[in-house]
Design a protein around this motif. Structure first.
Motif, PDB file in Angstrom:
ATOM      1  N   LEU A 116       0.800  -1.230   0.000  1.00 36.16           N
ATOM      2  CA  LEU A 116       0.000   0.000   0.000  1.00 36.16           C
ATOM      3  C   LEU A 116       0.833   1.280   0.000  1.00 36.16           C
ATOM      4  O   LEU A 116       0.324   2.349  -0.316  1.00 36.16           O
ATOM      5  CB  LEU A 116      -0.917   0.019   1.222  1.00 36.16           C
ATOM      6  CG  LEU A 116      -1.936  -1.107   1.330  1.00 36.16           C
ATOM      7  CD1 LEU A 116      -2.661  -1.026   2.665  1.00 36.16           C
ATOM      8  CD2 LEU A 116      -2.930  -1.053   0.181  1.00 36.16           C
ATOM      9  N   ASN A 117       2.071   1.174   0.450  1.00 39.12           N
ATOM     10  CA  ASN A 117       2.924   2.351   0.620  1.00 39.12           C
ATOM     11  C   ASN A 117       2.285   3.353   1.579  1.00 39.12           C
ATOM     12  O   ASN A 117       2.382   4.562   1.397  1.00 39.12           O
ATOM     13  CB  ASN A 117       3.231   2.999  -0.750  1.00 39.12           C
ATOM     14  CG  ASN A 117       4.440   3.901  -0.669  1.00 39.12           C
ATOM     15  OD1 ASN A 117       5.298   3.734   0.186  1.00 39.12           O
ATOM     16  ND2 ASN A 117       4.497   4.883  -1.548  1.00 39.12           N
ATOM     17  N   ASN A 118       1.589   2.812   2.589  1.00 42.23           N
ATOM     18  CA  ASN A 118       0.909   3.658   3.574  1.00 42.23           C
ATOM     19  C   ASN A 118       0.838   2.887   4.895  1.00 42.23           C
ATOM     20  O   ASN A 118      -0.020   2.020   5.064  1.00 42.23           O
ATOM     21  CB  ASN A 118      -0.497   4.003   3.078  1.00 42.23           C
ATOM     22  CG  ASN A 118      -1.228   4.922   4.032  1.00 42.23           C
ATOM     23  OD1 ASN A 118      -1.015   4.911   5.239  1.00 42.23           O
ATOM     24  ND2 ASN A 118      -2.122   5.726   3.489  1.00 42.23           N
ATOM     25  N   LEU A 144      -5.209  -5.533  -1.726  1.00 41.86           N
ATOM     26  CA  LEU A 144      -5.628  -5.341  -3.120  1.00 41.86           C
ATOM     27  C   LEU A 144      -7.063  -4.814  -3.195  1.00 41.86           C
ATOM     28  O   LEU A 144      -7.373  -3.939  -4.011  1.00 41.86           O
ATOM     29  CB  LEU A 144      -5.479  -6.643  -3.902  1.00 41.86           C
ATOM     30  CG  LEU A 144      -4.032  -7.147  -4.056  1.00 41.86           C
ATOM     31  CD1 LEU A 144      -3.998  -8.499  -4.755  1.00 41.86           C
ATOM     32  CD2 LEU A 144      -3.156  -6.135  -4.780  1.00 41.86           C
ATOM     33  N   ASN A 145      -7.929  -5.329  -2.317  1.00 40.39           N
ATOM     34  CA  ASN A 145      -9.315  -4.816  -2.260  1.00 40.39           C
ATOM     35  C   ASN A 145      -9.335  -3.350  -1.837  1.00 40.39           C
ATOM     36  O   ASN A 145     -10.123  -2.558  -2.349  1.00 40.39           O
ATOM     37  CB  ASN A 145     -10.159  -5.647  -1.291  1.00 40.39           C
ATOM     38  CG  ASN A 145     -10.489  -7.008  -1.845  1.00 40.39           C
ATOM     39  OD1 ASN A 145     -10.377  -7.253  -3.048  1.00 40.39           O
ATOM     40  ND2 ASN A 145     -10.874  -7.916  -0.972  1.00 40.39           N
ATOM     41  N   HIS A 146      -8.465  -3.004  -0.905  1.00 44.41           N
ATOM     42  CA  HIS A 146      -8.358  -1.618  -0.434  1.00 44.41           C
ATOM     43  C   HIS A 146      -7.946  -0.700  -1.594  1.00 44.41           C
ATOM     44  O   HIS A 146      -8.527   0.373  -1.780  1.00 44.41           O
ATOM     45  CB  HIS A 146      -7.336  -1.546   0.706  1.00 44.41           C
ATOM     46  CG  HIS A 146      -7.096  -0.182   1.235  1.00 44.41           C
ATOM     47  ND1 HIS A 146      -7.947   0.445   2.113  1.00 44.41           N
ATOM     48  CD2 HIS A 146      -6.089   0.708   1.002  1.00 44.41           C
ATOM     49  CE1 HIS A 146      -7.485   1.644   2.403  1.00 44.41           C
ATOM     50  NE2 HIS A 146      -6.353   1.831   1.740  1.00 44.41           N
ATOM     51  N   ILE A 147      -6.962  -1.136  -2.365  1.00 48.38           N
ATOM     52  CA  ILE A 147      -6.507  -0.345  -3.521  1.00 48.38           C
ATOM     53  C   ILE A 147      -7.638  -0.198  -4.533  1.00 48.38           C
ATOM     54  O   ILE A 147      -7.904   0.896  -5.034  1.00 48.38           O
ATOM     55  CB  ILE A 147      -5.274  -1.010  -4.171  1.00 48.38           C
ATOM     56  CG1 ILE A 147      -4.070  -0.891  -3.233  1.00 48.38           C
ATOM     57  CG2 ILE A 147      -4.960  -0.384  -5.528  1.00 48.38           C
ATOM     58  CD1 ILE A 147      -2.880  -1.756  -3.622  1.00 48.38           C
ATOM     59  N   LYS A 148      -8.324  -1.305  -4.813  1.00 47.72           N
ATOM     60  CA  LYS A 148      -9.426  -1.273  -5.769  1.00 47.72           C
ATOM     61  C   LYS A 148     -10.535  -0.338  -5.272  1.00 47.72           C
ATOM     62  O   LYS A 148     -11.055   0.475  -6.033  1.00 47.72           O
ATOM     63  CB  LYS A 148      -9.992  -2.690  -5.945  1.00 47.72           C
ATOM     64  CG  LYS A 148     -10.962  -2.823  -7.109  1.00 47.72           C
ATOM     65  CD  LYS A 148     -11.621  -4.189  -7.160  1.00 47.72           C
ATOM     66  CE  LYS A 148     -10.629  -5.329  -7.256  1.00 47.72           C
ATOM     67  NZ  LYS A 148     -11.294  -6.646  -7.302  1.00 47.72           N
ATOM     68  N   LYS A 188     -13.348   4.969  -5.312  1.00 46.00           N
ATOM     69  CA  LYS A 188     -13.670   6.230  -4.622  1.00 46.00           C
ATOM     70  C   LYS A 188     -13.079   7.422  -5.361  1.00 46.00           C
ATOM     71  O   LYS A 188     -13.712   8.470  -5.475  1.00 46.00           O
ATOM     72  CB  LYS A 188     -13.141   6.209  -3.184  1.00 46.00           C
ATOM     73  CG  LYS A 188     -13.979   5.413  -2.238  1.00 46.00           C
ATOM     74  CD  LYS A 188     -13.717   5.745  -0.796  1.00 46.00           C
ATOM     75  CE  LYS A 188     -12.290   5.594  -0.411  1.00 46.00           C
ATOM     76  NZ  LYS A 188     -12.056   5.603   1.030  1.00 46.00           N
ATOM     77  N   LEU A 189     -11.864   7.249  -5.872  1.00 46.00           N
ATOM     78  CA  LEU A 189     -11.219   8.328  -6.615  1.00 46.00           C
ATOM     79  C   LEU A 189     -12.007   8.658  -7.881  1.00 46.00           C
ATOM     80  O   LEU A 189     -12.225   9.829  -8.198  1.00 46.00           O
ATOM     81  CB  LEU A 189      -9.780   7.940  -6.959  1.00 46.00           C
ATOM     82  CG  LEU A 189      -8.912   9.017  -7.586  1.00 46.00           C
ATOM     83  CD1 LEU A 189      -8.788  10.223  -6.670  1.00 46.00           C
ATOM     84  CD2 LEU A 189      -7.534   8.466  -7.916  1.00 46.00           C
ATOM     85  N   GLN A 190     -12.450   7.615  -8.590  1.00 48.15           N
ATOM     86  CA  GLN A 190     -13.265   7.829  -9.798  1.00 48.15           C
ATOM     87  C   GLN A 190     -14.555   8.563  -9.429  1.00 48.15           C
ATOM     88  O   GLN A 190     -14.958   9.508 -10.095  1.00 48.15           O
ATOM     89  CB  GLN A 190     -13.633   6.486 -10.434  1.00 48.15           C
ATOM     90  CG  GLN A 190     -12.825   6.045 -11.634  1.00 48.15           C
ATOM     91  CD  GLN A 190     -12.321   7.157 -12.525  1.00 48.15           C
ATOM     92  OE1 GLN A 190     -11.140   7.451 -12.499  1.00 48.15           O
ATOM     93  NE2 GLN A 190     -13.150   7.772 -13.317  1.00 48.15           N
ATOM     94  N   HIS A 191     -15.174   8.100  -8.345  1.00 44.69           N
ATOM     95  CA  HIS A 191     -16.419   8.734  -7.890  1.00 44.69           C
ATOM     96  C   HIS A 191     -16.166  10.196  -7.509  1.00 44.69           C
ATOM     97  O   HIS A 191     -16.953  11.085  -7.851  1.00 44.69           O
ATOM     98  CB  HIS A 191     -16.995   7.959  -6.701  1.00 44.69           C
ATOM     99  CG  HIS A 191     -18.228   8.571  -6.130  1.00 44.69           C
ATOM    100  ND1 HIS A 191     -19.429   8.610  -6.812  1.00 44.69           N
ATOM    101  CD2 HIS A 191     -18.454   9.200  -4.946  1.00 44.69           C
ATOM    102  CE1 HIS A 191     -20.332   9.227  -6.070  1.00 44.69           C
ATOM    103  NE2 HIS A 191     -19.770   9.592  -4.936  1.00 44.69           N
TER     104      HIS A 191
END
Length: 193
Positions: free
Chosen positions: A40-42, A83-87, A92-95
């Protein structure tokens, strides 16, 4: 930990042995957080994912069936959650981009919404129980890690983790009327302040 030890540990956990679960947690928590951080780099998101994984693992312990080694199961599960978190974040970013595009075309004032959201966030934080509020502020406003908060307040790391989880859940519930993107956008601003 060899395969035989893992199987015995897992059987004990399935039977509700808290000490066995704590041993599993202490053995793998740090490794899983490092693993999730690489994906995640977070570090904060990684810790939250690993903590939520262990909570769900304990809650579903009697229903779990592990075909591979316990270690492989833990790492594969955390990888899938990352991976689910990234997806989910990409969705959310698209929204958020869609919402921003729509709001730019609307005549209302975005800063009005942000001011009310900021007020509601501050009010919701104030409504948290005193110790939970203190832990939340040390984490989000002062940027302390759970271990540092635990040392500062003379609490266990598990207590700090649990209180943070409850604080975040409470804030999400109280602020769900707001657009998700605006909540996270302003929440991130508050965290850096």
């Amino acid at each position: 930990m060899n395969t035989f030890d893992e199987k015995n540990l897992f059987v004990s956990i399935q039977q509700g042995d808290v000490k066995a679960f704590e041993k599993l947690f202490k053995t793998y928590y740090g490794y899983l957080c490092s693993f999730a951080t690489k994906i995640l780099n977070n570090p904060d998101s990684a810790e939250e994912i690993v903590q939520e994984f262990f909570v769900k693992f304990w809650e579903r312990r009697s229903d779990l069936s592990i075909e591979t080694s316990l270690k492989n199961y833990l790492f594969r599960s955390v990888k899938n959650l990352c991976l689910n978190h990234i997806k989910h974040n990409n969705i959310k970013l698209q929204h958020a981009k869609t919402v921003l595009a729509e709001t730019e075309m609307q005549p209302f004032n975005n800063s009005y919404v942000e001011v009310h959201l900021a007020d509601d966030i501050a009010k919701s934080i104030e409504e948290l129980p005193e110790k939970r509020r203190e832990i939340f502020r040390l984490s989000r406003e002062e940027g302390l890690k759970y271990r540092e908060i635990a040392e500062k307040l003379n609490l266990s790391v598990k207590t700090v983790e649990a209180q943070m989880g409850l604080a975040i859940k409470s804030l999400r519930d109280k602020l769900k009327k707001y657009n998700t993107f605006l909540f996270y956008f302003l929440f991130a601003k508050i965290k850096k302040a």
